[in-house]
Design an enzyme around this catalytic site. Structure first.
Site, PDB file in Angstrom:
ATOM      1  N   CYS A 150       0.909  -1.150  -0.093  1.00 41.48           N
ATOM      2  CA  CYS A 150       0.008  -0.118   0.076  1.00 41.48           C
ATOM      3  C   CYS A 150       0.843   0.934  -0.025  1.00 41.48           C
ATOM      4  O   CYS A 150       1.268   1.587   1.018  1.00 41.48           O
ATOM      5  CB  CYS A 150      -0.814   0.317   1.349  1.00 41.48           C
ATOM      6  SG  CYS A 150      -1.704   1.309   1.268  1.00 41.48           S
ATOM      7  N   CYS A 157      -0.631   4.289   2.191  1.00 38.63           N
ATOM      8  CA  CYS A 157      -0.552   4.402   3.737  1.00 38.63           C
ATOM      9  C   CYS A 157      -0.335   2.895   4.280  1.00 38.63           C
ATOM     10  O   CYS A 157       0.774   2.392   3.885  1.00 38.63           O
ATOM     11  CB  CYS A 157      -1.889   4.800   4.206  1.00 38.63           C
ATOM     12  SG  CYS A 157      -3.258   4.094   3.508  1.00 38.63           S
ATOM     13  N   SER A 158      -1.368   2.117   4.840  1.00 41.33           N
ATOM     14  CA  SER A 158      -1.112   0.731   4.818  1.00 41.33           C
ATOM     15  C   SER A 158      -2.384   0.254   5.006  1.00 41.33           C
ATOM     16  O   SER A 158      -2.514  -0.603   5.999  1.00 41.33           O
ATOM     17  CB  SER A 158      -0.546   0.814   6.466  1.00 41.33           C
ATOM     18  OG  SER A 158      -1.264   1.177   7.497  1.00 41.33           O
ATOM     19  N   CYS A 159      -3.090   0.274   3.900  1.00 42.02           N
ATOM     20  CA  CYS A 159      -4.390  -0.229   3.907  1.00 42.02           C
ATOM     21  C   CYS A 159      -4.103  -1.965   3.617  1.00 42.02           C
ATOM     22  O   CYS A 159      -3.277  -2.460   3.114  1.00 42.02           O
ATOM     23  CB  CYS A 159      -5.387   0.099   2.303  1.00 42.02           C
ATOM     24  SG  CYS A 159      -5.676   1.559   2.727  1.00 42.02           S
TER      25      CYS A 159
END
Length: 196
Positions: free
Chosen positions: A99, A102-104
């Protein structure tokens, strides 16, 4: 565990002790929360999905066609599990998930994201030099295998269907699930070989 990890773990433990001492935190509640994320909401869920896909070709087809709907057959879903796309590793294509913004991450099937997944280094380098990053993480992908990098977002999150290890034809679905790791469902590792 690195020295930095050990320092962080010691600080977290000390903070937890202080909060319990002051009556601000109930240790049993923390244990229940940890148990929820490790047993009911995490990589064990994804492993069940993968194992089913390995033994049931009709389920595998449904999973690859509509990941969200097929995964919901197990009762797994929710905000971080909406709009799941499943990509399949084959002898000619290796998929890996990142991702970049961000950090999906698909929490219902993978649990909490690992720290490295959220790091700026992983997020940028996996897109630019995926083979190098995979090799550094312990997975050498043959030069004749295409590497596809999938960028998760809040709209679409990805799960890798790893290749089924060889010599597993007589294994049960639950035995197969034990071979599936979080990292294999992100695409930075292969599923475990039997006996390892």
């Amino acid at each position: 565990m690195t020295t930095d990890d050990a320092h962080i773990a010691a600080r977290v433990e000390a903070l937890e002790e202080l909060l319990v001492e002051k009556g601000l935190l109930d240790r049993a509640s923390v244990d229940r929360l940890i148990d929820h994320f490790t047993v009911n909401y995490g990589p064990l869920n994804g492993a069940k999905v993968v194992a089913r896909a390995w033994i049931d070709d009709e389920y595998r087809k449904r999973l690859l066609t509509n990941g969200t709907k097929a995964i919901a057959e197990f009762g797994f879903g929710g905000p971080e599990g909406a709009h799941l796309t499943v990509v399949e590793n084959t002898s000619s294509v290796h998929n890996v998930v990142v991702c970049t913004l961000c950090s999906c991450y698909p929490w219902p099937v993978l649990g909490l994201p690992p720290g490295w997944y959220k790091s700026a280094e992983y997020r940028s380098r996996m897109v630019a030099t995926p083979r190098a990053v995979l090799t550094e993480m312990g997975l050498a992908v043959s030069a004749d295998v295409a590497v596809r990098v999938w960028d998760s977002s809040a709209e679409t999150r990805y799960l890798v269907l790893p290749m089924r290890p060889s010599d597993t034809g007589d294994m049960t679905e639950s035995e197969l699930a034990e071979l599936v790791t979080r990292d294999s469902m992100i695409g930075v590792a292969a599923a475990r070989e039997p006996g390892r």
